[in-house]
Design a protein around this motif. Structure first.
Motif, PDB file in Angstrom:
ATOM      1  N   LEU A 135       0.830  -1.210   0.000  1.00 27.85           N
ATOM      2  CA  LEU A 135       0.000   0.000   0.000  1.00 27.85           C
ATOM      3  C   LEU A 135       0.862   1.256   0.000  1.00 27.85           C
ATOM      4  O   LEU A 135       0.594   2.201  -0.746  1.00 27.85           O
ATOM      5  CB  LEU A 135      -0.937   0.001   1.209  1.00 27.85           C
ATOM      6  N   ILE A 136       1.876   1.268   0.815  1.00 28.74           N
ATOM      7  CA  ILE A 136       2.761   2.436   0.898  1.00 28.74           C
ATOM      8  C   ILE A 136       3.491   2.651  -0.420  1.00 28.74           C
ATOM      9  O   ILE A 136       3.529   3.766  -0.959  1.00 28.74           O
ATOM     10  CB  ILE A 136       3.749   2.292   2.068  1.00 28.74           C
ATOM     11  N   GLN A 137       4.065   1.581  -0.966  1.00 34.02           N
ATOM     12  CA  GLN A 137       4.804   1.698  -2.223  1.00 34.02           C
ATOM     13  C   GLN A 137       3.880   2.084  -3.373  1.00 34.02           C
ATOM     14  O   GLN A 137       4.243   2.894  -4.229  1.00 34.02           O
ATOM     15  CB  GLN A 137       5.532   0.385  -2.536  1.00 34.02           C
ATOM     16  N   GLY A 138       2.676   1.505  -3.392  1.00 39.84           N
ATOM     17  CA  GLY A 138       1.709   1.855  -4.435  1.00 39.84           C
ATOM     18  C   GLY A 138       1.327   3.318  -4.360  1.00 39.84           C
ATOM     19  O   GLY A 138       1.297   4.016  -5.378  1.00 39.84           O
ATOM     20  N   TYR A 139       1.046   3.798  -3.156  1.00 39.33           N
ATOM     21  CA  TYR A 139       0.689   5.207  -3.002  1.00 39.33           C
ATOM     22  C   TYR A 139       1.826   6.113  -3.470  1.00 39.33           C
ATOM     23  O   TYR A 139       1.599   7.071  -4.215  1.00 39.33           O
ATOM     24  CB  TYR A 139       0.326   5.530  -1.556  1.00 39.33           C
ATOM     25  N   LYS A 140       3.046   5.803  -3.058  1.00 34.64           N
ATOM     26  CA  LYS A 140       4.186   6.627  -3.458  1.00 34.64           C
ATOM     27  C   LYS A 140       4.336   6.662  -4.984  1.00 34.64           C
ATOM     28  O   LYS A 140       4.619   7.705  -5.566  1.00 34.64           O
ATOM     29  CB  LYS A 140       5.477   6.110  -2.817  1.00 34.64           C
ATOM     30  N   HIS A 141       4.145   5.514  -5.615  1.00 39.08           N
ATOM     31  CA  HIS A 141       4.264   5.442  -7.079  1.00 39.08           C
ATOM     32  C   HIS A 141       3.211   6.314  -7.747  1.00 39.08           C
ATOM     33  O   HIS A 141       3.531   7.130  -8.615  1.00 39.08           O
ATOM     34  CB  HIS A 141       4.123   3.992  -7.547  1.00 39.08           C
ATOM     35  N   TYR A 142       1.955   6.138  -7.363  1.00 39.27           N
ATOM     36  CA  TYR A 142       0.881   6.884  -8.026  1.00 39.27           C
ATOM     37  C   TYR A 142       0.920   8.371  -7.676  1.00 39.27           C
ATOM     38  O   TYR A 142       0.557   9.203  -8.504  1.00 39.27           O
ATOM     39  CB  TYR A 142      -0.481   6.260  -7.726  1.00 39.27           C
ATOM     40  N   ARG A 143       1.395   8.706  -6.503  1.00 38.32           N
ATOM     41  CA  ARG A 143       1.570  10.118  -6.162  1.00 38.32           C
ATOM     42  C   ARG A 143       2.605  10.735  -7.086  1.00 38.32           C
ATOM     43  O   ARG A 143       2.430  11.855  -7.588  1.00 38.32           O
ATOM     44  CB  ARG A 143       1.998  10.254  -4.698  1.00 38.32           C
ATOM     45  N   GLU A 144       3.690  10.002  -7.338  1.00 40.30           N
ATOM     46  CA  GLU A 144       4.740  10.504  -8.224  1.00 40.30           C
ATOM     47  C   GLU A 144       4.236  10.624  -9.663  1.00 40.30           C
ATOM     48  O   GLU A 144       4.525  11.601 -10.352  1.00 40.30           O
ATOM     49  CB  GLU A 144       5.948   9.563  -8.184  1.00 40.30           C
ATOM     50  N   VAL A 145       3.463   9.640 -10.119  1.00 41.46           N
ATOM     51  CA  VAL A 145       2.894   9.663 -11.464  1.00 41.46           C
ATOM     52  C   VAL A 145       1.864  10.780 -11.583  1.00 41.46           C
ATOM     53  O   VAL A 145       1.711  11.399 -12.630  1.00 41.46           O
ATOM     54  CB  VAL A 145       2.265   8.285 -11.804  1.00 41.46           C
ATOM     55  N   GLY A 146       1.148  11.029 -10.493  1.00 42.73           N
ATOM     56  CA  GLY A 146       0.194  12.132 -10.470  1.00 42.73           C
ATOM     57  C   GLY A 146      -1.262  11.738 -10.641  1.00 42.73           C
ATOM     58  O   GLY A 146      -2.138  12.586 -10.584  1.00 42.73           O
ATOM     59  N   TYR A 147      -1.518  10.444 -10.860  1.00 36.85           N
ATOM     60  CA  TYR A 147      -2.898   9.976 -10.992  1.00 36.85           C
ATOM     61  C   TYR A 147      -2.931   8.456 -10.826  1.00 36.85           C
ATOM     62  O   TYR A 147      -1.896   7.790 -10.868  1.00 36.85           O
ATOM     63  CB  TYR A 147      -3.488  10.360 -12.353  1.00 36.85           C
ATOM     64  N   ALA A 148      -4.131   7.916 -10.647  1.00 36.73           N
ATOM     65  CA  ALA A 148      -4.341   6.471 -10.578  1.00 36.73           C
ATOM     66  C   ALA A 148      -5.656   6.164 -11.277  1.00 36.73           C
ATOM     67  O   ALA A 148      -6.705   6.663 -10.865  1.00 36.73           O
ATOM     68  CB  ALA A 148      -4.382   6.002  -9.129  1.00 36.73           C
ATOM     69  N   ASP A 149      -5.593   5.371 -12.347  1.00 38.50           N
ATOM     70  CA  ASP A 149      -6.819   5.078 -13.086  1.00 38.50           C
ATOM     71  C   ASP A 149      -7.694   4.077 -12.316  1.00 38.50           C
ATOM     72  O   ASP A 149      -7.333   3.623 -11.226  1.00 38.50           O
ATOM     73  CB  ASP A 149      -6.508   4.621 -14.515  1.00 38.50           C
ATOM     74  N   GLU A 150      -8.844   3.742 -12.888  1.00 41.59           N
ATOM     75  CA  GLU A 150      -9.807   2.873 -12.195  1.00 41.59           C
ATOM     76  C   GLU A 150      -9.224   1.513 -11.854  1.00 41.59           C
ATOM     77  O   GLU A 150      -9.464   0.984 -10.762  1.00 41.59           O
ATOM     78  CB  GLU A 150     -11.082   2.717 -13.032  1.00 41.59           C
ATOM     79  N   ASP A 151      -8.461   0.914 -12.762  1.00 41.71           N
ATOM     80  CA  ASP A 151      -7.843  -0.382 -12.480  1.00 41.71           C
ATOM     81  C   ASP A 151      -6.845  -0.283 -11.332  1.00 41.71           C
ATOM     82  O   ASP A 151      -6.792  -1.165 -10.467  1.00 41.71           O
ATOM     83  CB  ASP A 151      -7.146  -0.935 -13.724  1.00 41.71           C
ATOM     84  N   ASP A 152      -6.053   0.781 -11.326  1.00 39.11           N
ATOM     85  CA  ASP A 152      -5.095   1.001 -10.239  1.00 39.11           C
ATOM     86  C   ASP A 152      -5.828   1.131  -8.908  1.00 39.11           C
ATOM     87  O   ASP A 152      -5.429   0.557  -7.891  1.00 39.11           O
ATOM     88  CB  ASP A 152      -4.273   2.274 -10.480  1.00 39.11           C
ATOM     89  N   ARG A 153      -6.911   1.885  -8.926  1.00 45.04           N
ATOM     90  CA  ARG A 153      -7.706   2.085  -7.708  1.00 45.04           C
ATOM     91  C   ARG A 153      -8.313   0.778  -7.219  1.00 45.04           C
ATOM     92  O   ARG A 153      -8.275   0.483  -6.031  1.00 45.04           O
ATOM     93  CB  ARG A 153      -8.807   3.111  -7.954  1.00 45.04           C
ATOM     94  N   ASP A 154      -8.876   0.006  -8.151  1.00 46.18           N
ATOM     95  CA  ASP A 154      -9.466  -1.280  -7.772  1.00 46.18           C
ATOM     96  C   ASP A 154      -8.420  -2.199  -7.152  1.00 46.18           C
ATOM     97  O   ASP A 154      -8.677  -2.867  -6.144  1.00 46.18           O
ATOM     98  CB  ASP A 154     -10.095  -1.967  -8.987  1.00 46.18           C
ATOM     99  N   ASN A 155      -7.246  -2.226  -7.757  1.00 45.99           N
ATOM    100  CA  ASN A 155      -6.173  -3.083  -7.264  1.00 45.99           C
ATOM    101  C   ASN A 155      -5.744  -2.684  -5.853  1.00 45.99           C
ATOM    102  O   ASN A 155      -5.691  -3.526  -4.945  1.00 45.99           O
ATOM    103  CB  ASN A 155      -4.981  -3.033  -8.224  1.00 45.99           C
ATOM    104  N   LEU A 156      -5.429  -1.411  -5.656  1.00 44.09           N
ATOM    105  CA  LEU A 156      -4.971  -0.984  -4.333  1.00 44.09           C
ATOM    106  C   LEU A 156      -6.094  -1.036  -3.303  1.00 44.09           C
ATOM    107  O   LEU A 156      -5.844  -1.316  -2.132  1.00 44.09           O
ATOM    108  CB  LEU A 156      -4.343   0.410  -4.402  1.00 44.09           C
ATOM    109  N   GLU A 157      -7.326  -0.809  -3.734  1.00 44.35           N
ATOM    110  CA  GLU A 157      -8.454  -0.922  -2.808  1.00 44.35           C
ATOM    111  C   GLU A 157      -8.611  -2.365  -2.337  1.00 44.35           C
ATOM    112  O   GLU A 157      -8.881  -2.618  -1.163  1.00 44.35           O
ATOM    113  CB  GLU A 157      -9.742  -0.424  -3.459  1.00 44.35           C
ATOM    114  N   ASN A 158      -8.413  -3.331  -3.232  1.00 45.48           N
ATOM    115  CA  ASN A 158      -8.468  -4.733  -2.852  1.00 45.48           C
ATOM    116  C   ASN A 158      -7.373  -5.068  -1.837  1.00 45.48           C
ATOM    117  O   ASN A 158      -7.618  -5.770  -0.850  1.00 45.48           O
ATOM    118  CB  ASN A 158      -8.353  -5.636  -4.078  1.00 45.48           C
ATOM    119  N   VAL A 159      -6.182  -4.559  -2.067  1.00 49.63           N
ATOM    120  CA  VAL A 159      -5.082  -4.773  -1.116  1.00 49.63           C
ATOM    121  C   VAL A 159      -5.455  -4.166   0.238  1.00 49.63           C
ATOM    122  O   VAL A 159      -5.259  -4.790   1.286  1.00 49.63           O
ATOM    123  CB  VAL A 159      -3.759  -4.173  -1.643  1.00 49.63           C
ATOM    124  N   TYR A 160      -6.033  -2.971   0.222  1.00 49.84           N
ATOM    125  CA  TYR A 160      -6.436  -2.311   1.469  1.00 49.84           C
ATOM    126  C   TYR A 160      -7.489  -3.136   2.210  1.00 49.84           C
ATOM    127  O   TYR A 160      -7.399  -3.315   3.424  1.00 49.84           O
ATOM    128  CB  TYR A 160      -6.974  -0.907   1.193  1.00 49.84           C
TER     129      TYR A 160
END
Length: 79
Positions: A26-51
């Motif tokens: 979760l931490i690494q995913g957040y850092k990555h998407y924060r750096e990229v500047g956005y997270a699409d629906e698939d990214d959100r679904d994936n990290l939400e499942n992990v959460y």
């Protein structure tokens, strides 16, 4: 009885290890998407499942703030 107790103890320690790995993801995913500047629906679904799986292992609210920050990221690049 002793085997049951030992199994429960091992299961608890295993769960703690899985929870630590999920927290790191979760931490690494957040850092990555924060750096990229956005997270699409698939990214959100994936990290939400992990959460959700992390939370089901007995989360104590530590990751709630990070989840909120992640969900506040734009869904599309440049938005």
């Amino acid at each position: 009885m002793h085997r049951t107790f030992l199994f429960c103890e091992i299961f608890v320690e295993f769960s703690k290890g899985v929870q630590a790995l999920l927290r790191d993801r979760l931490i690494q995913g957040y850092k990555h998407y924060r750096e990229v500047g956005y997270a699409d629906e698939d990214d959100r679904d994936n990290l939400e499942n992990v959460y959700v799986q992390y939370h089901n292992l007995g989360a104590n609210g530590v990751m709630d703030d990070l989840r909120a920050k992640f969900l506040a990221l734009p869904v599309e690049k440049g938005n």
